[in-house]
Design an enzyme around this catalytic site. Sequence first.
Site, PDB file in Angstrom:
ATOM      1  N   ARG A   1      31.322  48.668  37.452  1.00 37.41           N
ATOM      2  CA  ARG A   1      32.169  49.768  36.994  1.00 37.41           C
ATOM      3  C   ARG A   1      32.710  49.567  35.586  1.00 37.41           C
ATOM      4  NH1 ARG A   1      31.820  49.843  42.006  1.00 37.41           N
ATOM      5  NH2 ARG A   1      31.864  47.615  41.654  1.00 37.41           N
ATOM      6  N   THR A   2      33.312  48.426  35.333  1.00 38.50           N
ATOM      7  CA  THR A   2      34.050  48.282  34.074  1.00 38.50           C
ATOM      8  C   THR A   2      33.089  48.345  32.886  1.00 38.50           C
ATOM      9  OG1 THR A   2      35.577  46.887  35.296  1.00 38.50           O
ATOM     10  CG2 THR A   2      35.798  46.903  32.910  1.00 38.50           C
TER      11      THR A   2
ATOM     12  N   LYS B   1      24.499  28.285  24.846  1.00 38.10           N
ATOM     13  CA  LYS B   1      24.181  27.159  23.951  1.00 38.10           C
ATOM     14  C   LYS B   1      25.445  26.433  23.509  1.00 38.10           C
ATOM     15  CE  LYS B   1      20.764  30.244  21.968  1.00 38.10           C
ATOM     16  NZ  LYS B   1      20.588  31.073  20.757  1.00 38.10           N
TER      17      LYS B   1
ATOM     18  N   ARG C   1      34.978  40.707  29.268  1.00 39.79           N
ATOM     19  CA  ARG C   1      35.319  40.143  30.591  1.00 39.79           C
ATOM     20  C   ARG C   1      34.939  38.673  30.581  1.00 39.79           C
ATOM     21  NH1 ARG C   1      34.107  42.708  36.397  1.00 39.79           N
ATOM     22  NH2 ARG C   1      35.880  43.923  35.663  1.00 39.79           N
TER      23      ARG C   1
ATOM     24  N   HIS D   1      43.818  42.829  34.517  1.00 41.34           N
ATOM     25  CA  HIS D   1      42.722  43.789  34.348  1.00 41.34           C
ATOM     26  C   HIS D   1      43.355  45.121  33.901  1.00 41.34           C
ATOM     27  CE1 HIS D   1      39.011  45.853  34.720  1.00 41.34           C
ATOM     28  NE2 HIS D   1      38.621  45.450  35.915  1.00 41.34           N
TER      29      HIS D   1
END
Length: 308
Positions: free
Chosen positions: A51-52, A80, A101, A129
């Site tokens: 969703r986000t 890396k 995120r 959030h």
Amino acid sequence: MRHLLSPLDLSVEEIDQIIAVAEDIEKNPKKYSHVADGKKIATCFYEPSTRTRLSFEAAMLNLGGSVLGFSDAQSSSASKGESVADTVRVVGCYADIIAMRHPKEGAPMVASMYSPVPIINAGDGGHQHPTQTLTDLLTIHAKKGRLDTLTIGLCGDLKFGRTVHSLITALVRYPNIRFVLISPEELKIPSFVRDDVLRKQNIPFEEVDHLEDVMPTLDILYMTRVQRERFFNEEDYIRLKDRFILDQEKMTYAAKDMLVMHPLPRVNEIAVEVDNDPRAVYFEQAQYGVYARMALIMKLLGLEVPAC
Ligand code: CP
């Protein structure tokens, strides 16, 4: 330059303005279709999302802008050993705004210290959030017509559920809000919310471990998933994951106008039979996420609401 790391980065007036713009976007989507022409959003997702990430991308596309980014740390140079600070310095050369995120709490805050463009916290570990909160507030406002004078039950994993932490942090700024916190002992709300937000501001709340008893008192029941990815021990997850399951039998205890919300994804905590109940609004909630994120992008990029 403004970032969004916590709901507190926006004043109540700014949140109300974002909700008003989002509600206008829902009614008049075409009006907004060129607002962000030439602008780009980078979605830097070090943790899974449906969703986000996709609603941020849909939001920018709906505004006439473009999207780039990565959906998996392994496909980025983080694999890396590149630091978040270096990554955003570089991605900020390619995009006008970054939604990030990250599994580590505070990573978007670190990013904001080095980024040449606004950073949006799209979920950091078990912490916050804030754009889910804008989505939730928009849903509540659209369905209830108000953000004050509400009794909100929050049920499930209140320890690791970052959407719960952000929603409480935002709602305590509205008058006459009361919370019922429904969780097993092991998944109770953390002290950075109970003590630093609720007790500090004398917000009425109770902590219980049964859902049925409190159902009749609620205006909103906000269900959450037990966050398997934050557990150290699989046995604990298995023991706790099905502790609260909302089904039609339990819905008979609820008021006729109680909303059932859930940030999604759902696992078992809401039986699919509840989906057809008119009080279940979690899929509409996901749709509101696009409007809320469109309004937020406009706010952080300083884009004006078009006249028509
Ligand atoms: N609500 C939410 O954050 O969903 P995703 O994890 O799918 O983005």
